[in-house]
Design a protein around this motif. Structure first.
Motif, PDB file in Angstrom:
ATOM      1  N   HIS A 198      46.101  41.687  32.494  1.00 33.54           N
ATOM      2  CA  HIS A 198      46.784  41.119  33.661  1.00 33.54           C
ATOM      3  C   HIS A 198      45.848  40.449  34.589  1.00 33.54           C
ATOM      4  CE1 HIS A 198      48.976  40.941  37.749  1.00 33.54           C
ATOM      5  NE2 HIS A 198      49.990  41.016  36.894  1.00 33.54           N
ATOM      6  N   TRP A 199      44.523  41.133  34.657  1.00 34.55           N
ATOM      7  CA  TRP A 199      43.440  40.351  35.651  1.00 34.55           C
ATOM      8  C   TRP A 199      42.956  38.972  34.764  1.00 34.55           C
ATOM      9  CZ3 TRP A 199      41.412  40.894  40.323  1.00 34.55           C
ATOM     10  CH2 TRP A 199      41.606  42.031  40.946  1.00 34.55           C
ATOM     11  N   GLU A 200      42.949  39.132  33.643  1.00 29.76           N
ATOM     12  CA  GLU A 200      42.378  37.744  32.990  1.00 29.76           C
ATOM     13  C   GLU A 200      43.451  36.841  33.086  1.00 29.76           C
ATOM     14  OE1 GLU A 200      41.669  38.888  28.648  1.00 29.76           O
ATOM     15  OE2 GLU A 200      40.475  40.522  29.453  1.00 29.76           O
ATOM     16  N   GLU A 201      44.689  37.028  32.982  1.00 28.26           N
ATOM     17  CA  GLU A 201      45.778  36.065  32.909  1.00 28.26           C
ATOM     18  C   GLU A 201      46.207  35.531  34.490  1.00 28.26           C
ATOM     19  OE1 GLU A 201      49.040  37.617  31.049  1.00 28.26           O
ATOM     20  OE2 GLU A 201      48.177  37.445  28.975  1.00 28.26           O
ATOM     21  N   LYS A 202      46.068  36.493  35.263  1.00 25.64           N
ATOM     22  CA  LYS A 202      46.698  36.256  36.788  1.00 25.64           C
ATOM     23  C   LYS A 202      45.503  36.181  37.902  1.00 25.64           C
ATOM     24  CE  LYS A 202      51.223  36.675  35.493  1.00 25.64           C
ATOM     25  NZ  LYS A 202      51.902  35.587  35.487  1.00 25.64           N
ATOM     26  N   GLY A 203      44.416  36.445  37.449  1.00 24.87           N
ATOM     27  CA  GLY A 203      43.458  36.444  38.596  1.00 24.87           C
ATOM     28  C   GLY A 203      43.350  37.626  39.625  1.00 24.87           C
ATOM     29  N   TYR A 204      44.216  38.571  39.451  1.00 25.31           N
ATOM     30  CA  TYR A 204      44.468  39.538  40.445  1.00 25.31           C
ATOM     31  C   TYR A 204      45.144  40.668  39.525  1.00 25.31           C
ATOM     32  CZ  TYR A 204      49.437  37.898  40.572  1.00 25.31           C
ATOM     33  OH  TYR A 204      50.737  37.572  40.166  1.00 25.31           O
ATOM     34  N   GLY A 205      44.950  41.782  39.959  1.00 27.39           N
ATOM     35  CA  GLY A 205      45.775  42.854  39.129  1.00 27.39           C
ATOM     36  C   GLY A 205      45.542  44.220  40.060  1.00 27.39           C
ATOM     37  N   ILE A 206      45.420  45.355  39.128  1.00 22.30           N
ATOM     38  CA  ILE A 206      45.242  46.886  39.654  1.00 22.30           C
ATOM     39  C   ILE A 206      43.914  47.174  39.428  1.00 22.30           C
ATOM     40  CG2 ILE A 206      46.219  49.168  39.157  1.00 22.30           C
ATOM     41  CD1 ILE A 206      48.649  47.625  37.938  1.00 22.30           C
ATOM     42  N   TRP A 207      43.438  47.900  40.588  1.00 24.50           N
ATOM     43  CA  TRP A 207      42.011  48.649  40.415  1.00 24.50           C
ATOM     44  C   TRP A 207      42.063  49.933  40.495  1.00 24.50           C
ATOM     45  CZ3 TRP A 207      43.385  45.206  44.597  1.00 24.50           C
ATOM     46  CH2 TRP A 207      42.765  43.937  44.780  1.00 24.50           C
TER      47      TRP A 207
ATOM     48  N   ASP B 196      44.886  36.796  51.514  1.00 26.75           N
ATOM     49  CA  ASP B 196      43.716  35.894  52.097  1.00 26.75           C
ATOM     50  C   ASP B 196      43.008  35.543  50.915  1.00 26.75           C
ATOM     51  OD1 ASP B 196      44.574  36.820  54.639  1.00 26.75           O
ATOM     52  OD2 ASP B 196      43.127  38.378  54.659  1.00 26.75           O
ATOM     53  N   VAL B 197      42.812  36.164  49.728  1.00 24.11           N
ATOM     54  CA  VAL B 197      41.901  35.717  48.391  1.00 24.11           C
ATOM     55  C   VAL B 197      42.826  35.086  47.458  1.00 24.11           C
ATOM     56  CG1 VAL B 197      40.306  36.544  46.704  1.00 24.11           C
ATOM     57  CG2 VAL B 197      40.325  37.686  48.854  1.00 24.11           C
ATOM     58  N   VAL B 198      43.656  35.771  47.041  1.00 27.00           N
ATOM     59  CA  VAL B 198      44.911  35.017  46.065  1.00 27.00           C
ATOM     60  C   VAL B 198      45.529  34.041  46.712  1.00 27.00           C
ATOM     61  CG1 VAL B 198      46.647  35.599  44.162  1.00 27.00           C
ATOM     62  CG2 VAL B 198      44.792  37.210  44.708  1.00 27.00           C
ATOM     63  N   GLY B 199      45.857  34.052  47.902  1.00 30.93           N
ATOM     64  CA  GLY B 199      46.720  32.997  48.487  1.00 30.93           C
ATOM     65  C   GLY B 199      48.221  33.148  48.372  1.00 30.93           C
ATOM     66  N   LEU B 200      48.726  34.211  48.053  1.00 25.09           N
ATOM     67  CA  LEU B 200      50.206  34.382  47.718  1.00 25.09           C
ATOM     68  C   LEU B 200      50.663  34.348  49.001  1.00 25.09           C
ATOM     69  CD1 LEU B 200      49.837  38.027  45.674  1.00 25.09           C
ATOM     70  CD2 LEU B 200      50.380  35.609  44.968  1.00 25.09           C
ATOM     71  N   ASP B 201      52.168  33.809  48.962  1.00 26.40           N
ATOM     72  CA  ASP B 201      52.911  33.623  50.358  1.00 26.40           C
ATOM     73  C   ASP B 201      53.930  34.776  50.372  1.00 26.40           C
ATOM     74  OD1 ASP B 201      52.079  30.925  50.792  1.00 26.40           O
ATOM     75  OD2 ASP B 201      53.344  30.132  49.029  1.00 26.40           O
ATOM     76  N   ARG B 202      53.930  35.650  49.599  1.00 25.07           N
ATOM     77  CA  ARG B 202      55.042  36.776  49.825  1.00 25.07           C
ATOM     78  C   ARG B 202      54.545  37.770  48.767  1.00 25.07           C
ATOM     79  NH1 ARG B 202      60.163  37.683  47.149  1.00 25.07           N
ATOM     80  NH2 ARG B 202      61.392  39.025  48.351  1.00 25.07           N
ATOM     81  N   ILE B 203      54.583  39.067  49.100  1.00 18.19           N
ATOM     82  CA  ILE B 203      54.426  40.171  48.315  1.00 18.19           C
ATOM     83  C   ILE B 203      55.528  41.332  48.567  1.00 18.19           C
ATOM     84  CG2 ILE B 203      52.932  42.182  48.037  1.00 18.19           C
ATOM     85  CD1 ILE B 203      50.528  40.280  48.664  1.00 18.19           C
ATOM     86  N   VAL B 204      55.890  42.152  47.401  1.00 16.50           N
ATOM     87  CA  VAL B 204      57.006  43.034  47.759  1.00 16.50           C
ATOM     88  C   VAL B 204      56.462  44.343  47.212  1.00 16.50           C
ATOM     89  CG1 VAL B 204      58.637  41.098  47.088  1.00 16.50           C
ATOM     90  CG2 VAL B 204      57.948  42.618  45.327  1.00 16.50           C
TER      91      VAL B 204
ATOM     92  N   ASN C 281      50.571  43.382  40.926  1.00 12.35           N
ATOM     93  CA  ASN C 281      51.363  43.173  39.666  1.00 12.35           C
ATOM     94  C   ASN C 281      52.292  42.305  39.623  1.00 12.35           C
ATOM     95  OD1 ASN C 281      51.826  44.186  37.004  1.00 12.35           O
ATOM     96  ND2 ASN C 281      53.690  45.146  37.818  1.00 12.35           N
ATOM     97  N   PHE C 282      52.404  41.331  38.874  1.00 17.19           N
ATOM     98  CA  PHE C 282      53.327  40.382  38.527  1.00 17.19           C
ATOM     99  C   PHE C 282      54.592  40.915  38.075  1.00 17.19           C
ATOM    100  CE2 PHE C 282      55.593  36.969  36.200  1.00 17.19           C
ATOM    101  CZ  PHE C 282      55.836  36.011  37.415  1.00 17.19           C
ATOM    102  N   VAL C 283      55.664  40.839  38.630  1.00 18.64           N
ATOM    103  CA  VAL C 283      56.913  41.431  38.089  1.00 18.64           C
ATOM    104  C   VAL C 283      57.674  40.351  37.322  1.00 18.64           C
ATOM    105  CG1 VAL C 283      58.889  42.863  38.732  1.00 18.64           C
ATOM    106  CG2 VAL C 283      56.773  43.342  39.759  1.00 18.64           C
ATOM    107  N   LYS C 284      57.705  40.502  36.171  1.00 14.58           N
ATOM    108  CA  LYS C 284      58.565  39.324  35.427  1.00 14.58           C
ATOM    109  C   LYS C 284      59.996  39.517  35.850  1.00 14.58           C
ATOM    110  CE  LYS C 284      55.426  40.090  31.738  1.00 14.58           C
ATOM    111  NZ  LYS C 284      55.526  40.679  30.233  1.00 14.58           N
ATOM    112  N   GLN C 285      60.765  40.709  35.761  1.00 16.13           N
ATOM    113  CA  GLN C 285      62.064  40.799  36.045  1.00 16.13           C
ATOM    114  C   GLN C 285      62.660  39.708  37.279  1.00 16.13           C
ATOM    115  OE1 GLN C 285      59.998  43.214  35.291  1.00 16.13           O
ATOM    116  NE2 GLN C 285      60.864  45.014  34.725  1.00 16.13           N
ATOM    117  N   ASN C 286      61.737  39.624  38.191  1.00 16.33           N
ATOM    118  CA  ASN C 286      62.263  38.922  39.406  1.00 16.33           C
ATOM    119  C   ASN C 286      61.163  37.914  39.967  1.00 16.33           C
ATOM    120  OD1 ASN C 286      61.214  41.577  40.068  1.00 16.33           O
ATOM    121  ND2 ASN C 286      62.341  41.710  41.937  1.00 16.33           N
TER     122      ASN C 286
END
Length: 176
Positions: free
Chosen positions: A61-70, A124-132, A87-92
């Motif tokens: 996930h880290w390799e593919e998305k540039g963020y993940g779980i620590w 701030d780092v990844v630049g996401l607009d929304r997190i659930v 974590n990227f949630v494919k379902q939605n």
């Protein structure tokens, strides 16, 4: 205090770093606890093999998305106390903030500290607009953590084979 270096975070009492191969035994003890697993999709503690597979997925996930779980490390003891991250949630097609800590670390504010740092990293780092975030509807403690870090309850949904409270947060305009 959020110190971000090489996608690793430091807070007042914690380090959040990538998992290492040598973490498997210590991390398996935490994830093997039924009290921890009851709040996760399996509904029970995880086997060592399931944890190894999960860690491999986290790395990918880290390799593919540039963020993940620590891995969450308690500074004072140097011990792994759980995990936290994004974590990227494919379902939605959304990114969730998630965490799980060993039962002996519950109620100490660590989940709030780690999840808040992960949220800041996402905006701030990844630049996401929304997190659930998702929490089983009867997981009062987790719902409190999610609300403390600023996410707002939207509705109950079915996801990952569970009925969960569904929360979200949009990036603040000053962070754009």
């Amino acid at each position: 205090m959020l110190n971000n270096k090489n996608n690793q975070l430091e807070t007042e009492r914690l380090y959040l770093r990538h998992f290492k191969t040598g973490d498997i035994d210590e991390y398996s003890k935490i994830m093997g606890q039924d009290e921890v697993g009851q709040w996760l999709p399996r509904g029970r503690g995880y086997t060592k093999e399931e944890v190894e597979k999960s860690m491999a997925g986290m790395s990918k996930h880290w390799e593919e998305k540039g963020y993940g779980i620590w891995a969450v490390i308690e500074k004072e003891s140097g011990k792994i106390i759980g995990h936290c991250g994004l974590n990227f949630v494919k379902q939605n097609d959304e990114v969730e903030v998630l965490y799980a800590l060993g039962k002996e670390y519950w109620g100490l504010g660590y989940a709030t500290e780690a999840a808040g740092a992960a949220l800041d990293f996402g905006f701030d780092v990844v630049g996401l607009d929304r997190i659930v975030a998702f929490a089983k509807t009867d997981n009062t403690a987790s719902k409190k953590v999610i609300e403390k870090i600023g996410l707002k309850y939207i509705k109950d949904i079915e996801i990952f084979g569970m009925t969960c409270a569904y929360y979200d947060m949009k990036r603040k305009p000053e962070n754009i």
